[in-house]
Design a protein around this motif. Structure first.
Motif, PDB file in Angstrom:
ATOM      1  N   GLN A  42       0.807  -1.221   0.000  1.00 20.10           N
ATOM      2  CA  GLN A  42       0.000   0.000   0.000  1.00 20.10           C
ATOM      3  C   GLN A  42       0.844   1.276   0.000  1.00 20.10           C
ATOM      4  N   ASP A  43       2.137   1.164   0.321  1.00 19.69           N
ATOM      5  CA  ASP A  43       2.964   2.369   0.420  1.00 19.69           C
ATOM      6  C   ASP A  43       4.412   2.015   0.104  1.00 19.69           C
ATOM      7  N   ARG A  44       4.948   2.632  -0.948  1.00 26.24           N
ATOM      8  CA  ARG A  44       6.337   2.384  -1.331  1.00 26.24           C
ATOM      9  C   ARG A  44       7.312   2.796  -0.217  1.00 26.24           C
ATOM     10  N   ALA A  45       6.925   3.781   0.606  1.00 28.79           N
ATOM     11  CA  ALA A  45       7.783   4.225   1.704  1.00 28.79           C
ATOM     12  C   ALA A  45       8.023   3.089   2.689  1.00 28.79           C
ATOM     13  N   LEU A  46       7.017   2.264   2.902  1.00 30.55           N
ATOM     14  CA  LEU A  46       7.159   1.139   3.809  1.00 30.55           C
ATOM     15  C   LEU A  46       8.102   0.082   3.228  1.00 30.55           C
ATOM     16  N   HIS A  47       8.045  -0.073   1.909  1.00 30.51           N
ATOM     17  CA  HIS A  47       8.989  -0.979   1.234  1.00 30.51           C
ATOM     18  C   HIS A  47      10.418  -0.480   1.428  1.00 30.51           C
ATOM     19  N   ASN A  48      10.623   0.825   1.310  1.00 30.18           N
ATOM     20  CA  ASN A  48      11.965   1.389   1.510  1.00 30.18           C
ATOM     21  C   ASN A  48      12.456   1.152   2.940  1.00 30.18           C
ATOM     22  N   LYS A  49      11.554   1.317   3.903  1.00 36.04           N
ATOM     23  CA  LYS A  49      11.931   1.070   5.297  1.00 36.04           C
ATOM     24  C   LYS A  49      12.290  -0.402   5.505  1.00 36.04           C
ATOM     25  N   ALA A  50      11.548  -1.299   4.842  1.00 36.37           N
ATOM     26  CA  ALA A  50      11.836  -2.731   4.964  1.00 36.37           C
ATOM     27  C   ALA A  50      13.216  -3.055   4.410  1.00 36.37           C
ATOM     28  N   GLN A  51      13.552  -2.454   3.265  1.00 36.50           N
ATOM     29  CA  GLN A  51      14.857  -2.714   2.653  1.00 36.50           C
ATOM     30  C   GLN A  51      15.999  -2.205   3.548  1.00 36.50           C
ATOM     31  N   ARG A  52      15.852  -0.972   4.061  1.00 33.65           N
ATOM     32  CA  ARG A  52      16.891  -0.422   4.945  1.00 33.65           C
ATOM     33  C   ARG A  52      16.994  -1.217   6.245  1.00 33.65           C
ATOM     34  N   GLY A  53      15.832  -1.582   6.796  1.00 36.60           N
ATOM     35  CA  GLY A  53      15.836  -2.339   8.039  1.00 36.60           C
ATOM     36  C   GLY A  53      16.492  -3.703   7.887  1.00 36.60           C
ATOM     37  N   PHE A  54      16.228  -4.376   6.769  1.00 41.60           N
ATOM     38  CA  PHE A  54      16.794  -5.706   6.543  1.00 41.60           C
ATOM     39  C   PHE A  54      18.307  -5.633   6.372  1.00 41.60           C
ATOM     40  N   VAL A  55      18.775  -4.660   5.614  1.00 42.90           N
ATOM     41  CA  VAL A  55      20.226  -4.499   5.411  1.00 42.90           C
ATOM     42  C   VAL A  55      20.919  -4.215   6.742  1.00 42.90           C
ATOM     43  N   SER A  56      20.346  -3.329   7.537  1.00 43.46           N
ATOM     44  CA  SER A  56      20.955  -2.994   8.826  1.00 43.46           C
ATOM     45  C   SER A  56      20.946  -4.201   9.763  1.00 43.46           C
ATOM     46  N   TRP A  57      19.882  -5.008   9.687  1.00 40.43           N
ATOM     47  CA  TRP A  57      19.802  -6.201  10.521  1.00 40.43           C
ATOM     48  C   TRP A  57      20.901  -7.192  10.156  1.00 40.43           C
ATOM     49  N   VAL A  58      21.134  -7.394   8.866  1.00 38.45           N
ATOM     50  CA  VAL A  58      22.194  -8.312   8.418  1.00 38.45           C
ATOM     51  C   VAL A  58      23.558  -7.802   8.871  1.00 38.45           C
ATOM     52  N   GLN A  59      23.778  -6.494   8.772  1.00 39.54           N
ATOM     53  CA  GLN A  59      25.046  -5.928   9.213  1.00 39.54           C
ATOM     54  C   GLN A  59      25.251  -6.136  10.710  1.00 39.54           C
ATOM     55  N   ALA A  60      24.194  -5.944  11.498  1.00 40.94           N
ATOM     56  CA  ALA A  60      24.295  -6.154  12.940  1.00 40.94           C
ATOM     57  C   ALA A  60      24.549  -7.636  13.253  1.00 40.94           C
ATOM     58  N   TYR A  61      23.900  -8.524  12.512  1.00 41.19           N
ATOM     59  CA  TYR A  61      24.077  -9.964  12.720  1.00 41.19           C
ATOM     60  C   TYR A  61      25.525 -10.367  12.450  1.00 41.19           C
ATOM     61  N   SER A  62      26.118  -9.764  11.436  1.00 36.99           N
ATOM     62  CA  SER A  62      27.500 -10.106  11.071  1.00 36.99           C
ATOM     63  C   SER A  62      28.507  -9.619  12.108  1.00 36.99           C
ATOM     64  N   LYS A  63      28.105  -8.643  12.935  1.00 44.25           N
ATOM     65  CA  LYS A  63      29.020  -8.082  13.940  1.00 44.25           C
ATOM     66  C   LYS A  63      28.745  -8.598  15.340  1.00 44.25           C
ATOM     67  N   HIS A  64      27.967  -9.676  15.444  1.00 41.74           N
ATOM     68  CA  HIS A  64      27.621 -10.221  16.761  1.00 41.74           C
ATOM     69  C   HIS A  64      28.882 -10.666  17.493  1.00 41.74           C
ATOM     70  N   ALA A  65      28.923 -10.395  18.803  1.00 43.29           N
ATOM     71  CA  ALA A  65      30.099 -10.771  19.599  1.00 43.29           C
ATOM     72  C   ALA A  65      30.314 -12.282  19.593  1.00 43.29           C
ATOM     73  N   ALA A  66      29.228 -13.049  19.610  1.00 42.69           N
ATOM     74  CA  ALA A  66      29.328 -14.508  19.536  1.00 42.69           C
ATOM     75  C   ALA A  66      29.295 -14.918  18.064  1.00 42.69           C
ATOM     76  N   SER A  67      30.345 -14.554  17.326  1.00 38.54           N
ATOM     77  CA  SER A  67      30.351 -14.737  15.872  1.00 38.54           C
ATOM     78  C   SER A  67      30.396 -16.200  15.460  1.00 38.54           C
ATOM     79  N   SER A  68      30.818 -17.081  16.356  1.00 43.01           N
ATOM     80  CA  SER A  68      30.829 -18.510  16.020  1.00 43.01           C
ATOM     81  C   SER A  68      29.427 -19.103  16.054  1.00 43.01           C
ATOM     82  N   ILE A  69      28.499 -18.392  16.714  1.00 42.21           N
ATOM     83  CA  ILE A  69      27.113 -18.857  16.812  1.00 42.21           C
ATOM     84  C   ILE A  69      26.244 -18.177  15.765  1.00 42.21           C
ATOM     85  N   PHE A  70      26.374 -16.859  15.668  1.00 39.90           N
ATOM     86  CA  PHE A  70      25.552 -16.078  14.746  1.00 39.90           C
ATOM     87  C   PHE A  70      26.386 -15.783  13.491  1.00 39.90           C
TER      88      PHE A  70
END
Length: 636
Positions: free
Chosen positions: A460-488
C-alpha cells in the motif's frame, strides 16, 4: 547554627530501614517508608554504610535490586551533613548516566526523596508559587528557611533538550550543588570557568551503569570529566554487569574500592544467579517465518494480558519498519517505538507515552532502553533479536521482574547453530530454559498468512517498502558483527525464509547475496515502476524523476552516446596519465626530502664516507653502461 527543620513523620511509617541503618536521618526513614520501601534490599544494606563511611565502592547487583536508592541516599546524607552550605556555583556531587531516559529517572527519584526534606523542597519550588493564579490572592505561604540551611539543589543535564548555554544560564541562576547528567553535556558544563568542583566542596561521583559508560562512545568524555574533578573524593560505580572496562577505571579513578556483588540463589540453591528470582528466563526455538506469529500467539495466551511489554530488535532501522507492521498484527496493543536515532523530543514523548499508557502497550526498541529504566508493570520482555553485546542480555531481561514483581523474558532463537547460544549463556552464569508455558504452536499455514498480511500492508505504500529494505540491510550488518560470531554466522542464514519473515517484496542488493543463487524476487510479482508512495507529494516527485529520466533517454541517440563514450574514455585515460605523472613527481620530491633529512642527521665524517660510497656506486653504474654499449652479440 539553627537546627534543621523536619517534616512530621507519616502515621504508621515502618521502621524497617531504621533498624538496619541507625545512622540515617529521620526524614529519610520517613521518606523511604512513605514511598513504599518498607524493607532494605541487600545491595542497599551493603552499600549505604560503606558509602557513608568514606569508602569507594564498585557495586554489581541484579536488575531491579534497588541500586538507585543505594547511591542517592548516601549522597544526599553526605551533602546534608556538611559543616556549612556549599558555596555558590560550586558542585558537591555528580551522578553520571549513559542515557537521557535513565538520567531523567534518577532525577525523578531524587525529587521524590527531597520532597520530604523541607529546606530542599522549599528551594525547589517555583518563585511564584506563593500566589494563587486563580484568585490573585496570596496562597498559604510555606515556612521560609535561612540561606545558611543545608539543602540539596539538583540540576538535570541532558543533551538535545537544551543548549549548553541554557544549561550554564540555569546553573548560574539556581546554583545547584548536585548534577545528574549524561557524559557529553556534563563535560560541556564542567568546561566553563564559572563551574567549580574544588577539593573543598566536591564530595561524591557516581557512575550508574558504569560498564556502559566506559564503552568506546563515552570513555574519552569520562577521562576528561575525571581530570576536572579532585582526586580526593568518594566514587561509586554501579551496574548489573561489571566488565573489564570498569576494572581499568577502578585503577585510575578509585582508591582501594570495596567490591560488592549481590546475586541471588537459583531454585536449587546450588549456584548464584545474575537475575532476580522473580524473573523467568526462557527461550523459544522457531524458524524466522514463525517469529512474528509466535509473538502474537504468546501475547494472546498469557493471562492476564501483560499491561506493558517490550520487544527488542537489533537496529534502529528495524524499529522504524516494524513499528508500522506490528499494529496490524497486534491491534489491541498500543505500539510505541523508541531508539537512539530519534530526536530528543521524540524520544521523550514516546517514552512518556509508553510509561503513562493505561491500555496494554508494547515498546518496540533497541538497546537504548535496555539499562536501568524502572518502568512500573512491565510483565513481559521479548528479544526477537539476541543482543550483539552479551552483557546487554541481562539488562534487557531485567526490565521485567523488578522489585519482586513476577516477570517473563523470552528470547527467540532459530533452530540450528543459534541453539548454541543457550550453552553460551550458561557459561556466563545466566541459565535459560525452554518456554513451557504458554505452549506456542505455529503451523506453516499460519506463517504464510502472517507473511501475506505484512506484504499486503507494504504494497500500500512504497515508503514502507523502503523502510523494509533499509531495516533488513541494517539487521544483516548487525548480525554479522555479533560478539558470539561462532554462533551467529551470516553464512548460515536462509535468505528466502528471512525475506518471507520480514514480508519483503524482494531481497535488497547487498554483498552478502552476491553468491546466493536463489530467487531474489521471493516469488512476489510487483510492478515497481507503478508502485506508488502513499504520500501524494512524494509520489509526485517520483513521477517527475521518472519522466525526466525517460525524456533524457529519448533525447540521446546512439551516435551522440558513442561520441560521449569516446570522450569520456579519452578524458579518463588522459586524467589517469596526468595523475600518474603527478604521483611520480610527488614520489621523487618525497624521496629527495627523506634523503636530505638523513644527510642532515649525519656527522661530517659520516657525510664524507657517504660521498665516497655514492662515488663508487656511480663509477660502477658508468662502467656497467659502457660494457653494455660495447657488447656486440655472440660470435657466429
Amino acid at each position: 547554627m539553627a537546627p534543621e527543620p523536619k517534616l512530621d513523620p507519616p502515621k504508621g511509617a515502618s521502621r524497617a530501614w531504621e533498624a538496619l541503618t541507625p545512622s540515617l536521618s529521620e526524614w529519610i526513614l520517613d521518606a523511604v517508608s512513605t514511598m513504599g520501601f518498607t524493607r532494605m534490599t541487600p545491595v542497599q544494606a551493603s552499600t549505604i554504610p560503606l558509602f557513608m563511611g568514606h569508602k569507594d565502592v564498585v557495586v554489581e547487583a541484579v536488575t531491579g535490586s534497588g541500586k538507585t536508592l543505594a547511591f542517592l541516599i548516601p549522597v544526599v546524607e553526605r551533602l546534608l551533613r556538611l559543616e556549612e552550605p556549599i558555596k555558590k556555583h560550586h558542585v558537591g556531587a555528580i551522578i553520571v548516566s549513559p542515557t537521557r531516559e535513565l538520567a531523567t529517572q534518577i532525577h525523578s527519584v531524587l525529587l521524590s526523596l527531597l520532597a520530604f526534606h523541607a529546606p530542599s523542597s522549599e528551594a525547589l519550588k517555583p518563585l511564584d508559587e506563593d500566589v494563587n493564579m486563580d484568585t490573585g490572592e496570596d496562597a498559604v505561604v510555606a515556612p521560609k528557611f535561612l540561606a545558611s540551611a543545608l539543602k540539596i539543589v539538583p540540576q538535570l543535564l541532558l543533551g538535545g533538550t537544551t543548549t549548553p548555554a541554557q544549561d550554564l544560564s540555569s546553573f548560574l541562576k539556581t546554583s545547584p550543588n548536585m548534577l545528574i547528567a549524561t557524559p557529553g553535556r556534563l563535560l560541556e558544563l564542567l568546561s566553563s570557568p564559572h563551574v567549580h568542583c574544588p577539593q573543598s566542596s566536591f564530595e561524591v561521583l557516581v557512575m550508574d551503569e558504569a560498564d556502559r559508560l566506559l564503552d568506546l562512545g563515552f570513555k574519552d568524555d569520562l577521562q576528561k570529566i575525571l581530570q576536572r574533578l579532585p582526586k580526593q573524593r568518594r566514587t561509586g560505580l554501579f551496574s548489573a554487569s561489571v566488565s573489564e572496562a570498569v576494572d581499568q577505571i577502578v585503577r585510575v579513578g578509585l582508591r582501594n574500592p570495596v567490591r560488592i556483588a549481590v546475586k541471588v540463589r537459583s531454585a536449587s540453591g546450588a549456584s548464584d544467579k545474575r537475575t532476580p528470582a522473580s524473573l523467568q528466563l526462557s527461550y523459544l526455538l522457531t524458524p524466522p517465518t514463525h517469529k512474528l506469529p509466535s509473538l502474537v500467539s504468546l501475547l494472546g495466551s498469557l493471562t492476564p494480558t501483560p499491561q506493558k511489554s517490550i520487544v527488542y530488535l537489533a537496529t534502529c532501522a528495524a524499529v522504524d519498519y516494524f513499528q508500522h507492521i506490528l499494529p496490524s498484527l497486534l491491534p489491541s496493543f498500543t505500539i510505541v517505538p523508541l531508539h537512539g536515532k530519534h530526536p530528543p523530543q521524540v524520544r521523550r514523548k514516546n517514552f512518556t507515552r509508553f510509561v503513562d499508557s493505561i491500555t496494554p502497550a508494547f515498546l518496540v526498541t533497541t538497546d537504548v532502553a535496555a539499562r536501568g529504566l524502572d518502568i512500573f508493570s512491565i510483565d513481559l520482555v521479548v528479544q526477537l533479536d539476541p543482543p550483539s553485546d552479551p552483557k546487554a542480555f541481562l539488562h534487557r531481561c531485567g526490565r521485567a521482574g523488578r522489585a519482586g514483581r513476577k516477570g517473563l523474558a523470552v528470547t527467540f532463537l532459530t533452530p540450528g547453530r543459534e541453539e548454541d547460544y543457550i550453552a553460551f549463556l550458561n557459561v556466563r552464569k545466566t541459565p535459560i530454559t525452554p518456554l513451557s508455558y504458554p505452549v506456542i504452536s505455529i503451523s506453516d499455514l499460519d506463517a504464510e498468512k502472517a507473511t501475506e498480511q505484512i506484504r499486503n500492508l507494504v504494497r500500500q505504500d512504497r515508503a514502507l517498502h523502503n523502510k523494509a529494505q533499509r531495516g533488513f540491510v541494517s539487521w544483516v550488518q548487525a548480525y554479522s558483527k555479533h560478539a558470539a560470531s561462532s554462533i551467529f554466522r551470516v553464512t548460515d542464514l536462509k535468505w528466502d525464509e528471512l525475506g518471507h519473515a520480514w514480508g519483503l517484496l524482494k531481497l535488497p542488493k547487498m554483498p552478502e547475496l552476491k553468491k546466493w543463487e536463489g530467487d531474489k524476487s521471493l516469488g512476489v510479482g510487483i510492478d515497481f515502476k507503478n508502485y506508488a508512495y502513499k504520500d501524494k507529494q512524494r509520489e509526485k516527485l517520483r513521477k517527475q524523476e521518472l519522466n525526466n529520466a525517460a525524456k533524457s533517454e529519448v533525447a540521446s541517440n546512439s551516435k551522440v552516446s558513442a561520441g560521449m563514450s569516446k570522450d569520456r574514455k579519452a578524458n579518463a585515460w588522459s586524467q589517469k596519465k596526468d595523475q600518474k605523472a603527478e604521483r611520480e613527481v610527488r614520489r621523487k620530491k618525497k624521496k629527495a626530502r627523506r634523503e636530505n633529512e638523513r644527510l642532515q642527521k649525519m656527522t661530517p665524517a659520516e657525510r664524507e664516507k657517504e660521498r665516497e660510497l655514492q662515488g663508487l656506486i656511480q663509477q660502477v653504474k658508468q662502467q656497467a653502461a659502457k660494457d653494455e654499449e660495447e657488447f656486440q652479440g655472440f660470435s657466429d
